[in-house]
Design an enzyme around this catalytic site. Structure first.
Site, PDB file in Angstrom:
ATOM      1  N   GLY A  70      40.113 -31.557 -34.557  1.00 41.01           N
ATOM      2  CA  GLY A  70      38.520 -31.468 -33.768  1.00 41.01           C
ATOM      3  C   GLY A  70      37.590 -30.891 -34.818  1.00 41.01           C
ATOM      4  N   GLY A  71      36.154 -31.341 -34.516  1.00 40.21           N
ATOM      5  CA  GLY A  71      35.081 -31.046 -35.360  1.00 40.21           C
ATOM      6  C   GLY A  71      34.710 -31.891 -36.584  1.00 40.21           C
ATOM      7  N   THR A  74      34.136 -28.958 -42.887  1.00 39.24           N
ATOM      8  CA  THR A  74      34.131 -27.839 -43.291  1.00 39.24           C
ATOM      9  C   THR A  74      34.708 -27.748 -44.648  1.00 39.24           C
ATOM     10  OG1 THR A  74      34.358 -25.468 -42.584  1.00 39.24           O
ATOM     11  CG2 THR A  74      36.387 -26.847 -42.232  1.00 39.24           C
ATOM     12  N   CYS A 174      29.929 -28.080 -40.263  1.00 36.01           N
ATOM     13  CA  CYS A 174      30.229 -28.570 -38.733  1.00 36.01           C
ATOM     14  C   CYS A 174      29.223 -29.549 -38.159  1.00 36.01           C
ATOM     15  CB  CYS A 174      30.399 -27.138 -38.042  1.00 36.01           C
ATOM     16  SG  CYS A 174      31.706 -26.184 -38.397  1.00 36.01           S
TER      17      CYS A 174
END
EC number: 2.3.1.181
Length: 209
Positions: A70-71, A74, A174
């Site tokens: 998820g996300g 990064t 993010c």
């Protein structure tokens, strides 16, 4: 007692991803015990399932890997402790509740940072762990991105210990424009990775009984 496995050196992200996926399958099919990998990656940008390509700004010669966690985007690299819990949420001592699992991850990291005198927070509608750096201004110190397969967790948490924070300039971390990132070092806390790992393990056992 869950076993923590520290991967030596700077680990290639794709190698660790395969290691995680293989072990998840063993937990599902062969009922292997839960474990937690502690990793320090070589430099890499990773994209979660919700990424937008325009959030990748200038990655230079740092590889970019698109993952199933998820996300959004990064950065992983030296000086960052990445924690990959492979836990079976369908086991008798766990809960089949992904939101609760993420909340427990947050509490675990907040408590670990508190040991070093760092007051950390969660912020509504912003994933991760944050610290106040100026009045009404927060910086992210830890990113969270998880995935679950048949209620077995993988991926996890990345905490900036002595990370080169300039590397985050290659992405919108993010997906949060103008958000700041920080590290224990930047906050004036200088700690060896091995010392941090000891606290992580102690605090884990308080939250995930």
């Amino acid at each position: 007692m869950i076993r923590f496995i520290t991967i030596p050196d700077f680990a290639d992200y794709q190698v660790i991803l395969k290691l995680m996926e293989d072990y998840v399958n063993k937990v599902i099919s062969d009922h292997e015990p839960e474990i937690i990998y502690l990793v320090e990656h070589s430099e890499v940008y990773t994209a979660g399932t919700n990424y937008k390509q325009e959030e990748l700004l200038n990655y230079g010669d740092i590889p970019v890997i698109y993952t199933g966690r998820g996300g959004k985007f990064t950065f992983h690299g030296p000086g960052q402790r990445v924690i990959y819990p492979i836990l079976n949420l369908d086991s008798p001592n766990r809960h089949k509740d992904l939101k609760l699992y993420i909340k427990m991850l947050e509490e675990w990291i907040i408590n670990s940072l508190n040991y070093f005198g760092i007051k950390a927070y969660i912020i509504k509608d912003k994933v991760g762990i944050w610290v106040k750096v100026r009045k009404d201004e927060f910086a992210k110190i830890a990113a969270i991105g998880v995935r679950v397969r048949k209620w077995v967790t993988y991926h996890g948490v990345a905490i900036n210990i002595s990370t080169d924070l300039s590397k985050f300039s290659g992405i919108i971390p993010c997906g949060l424009e103008d958000s700041l990132v920080t590290s224990l070092n930047q906050l004036g806390i200088h700690v060896e990775m091995s010392e941090f790992d000891k606290i992580i393990q102690t605090e884990f056992n308080k939250i995930f009984k």
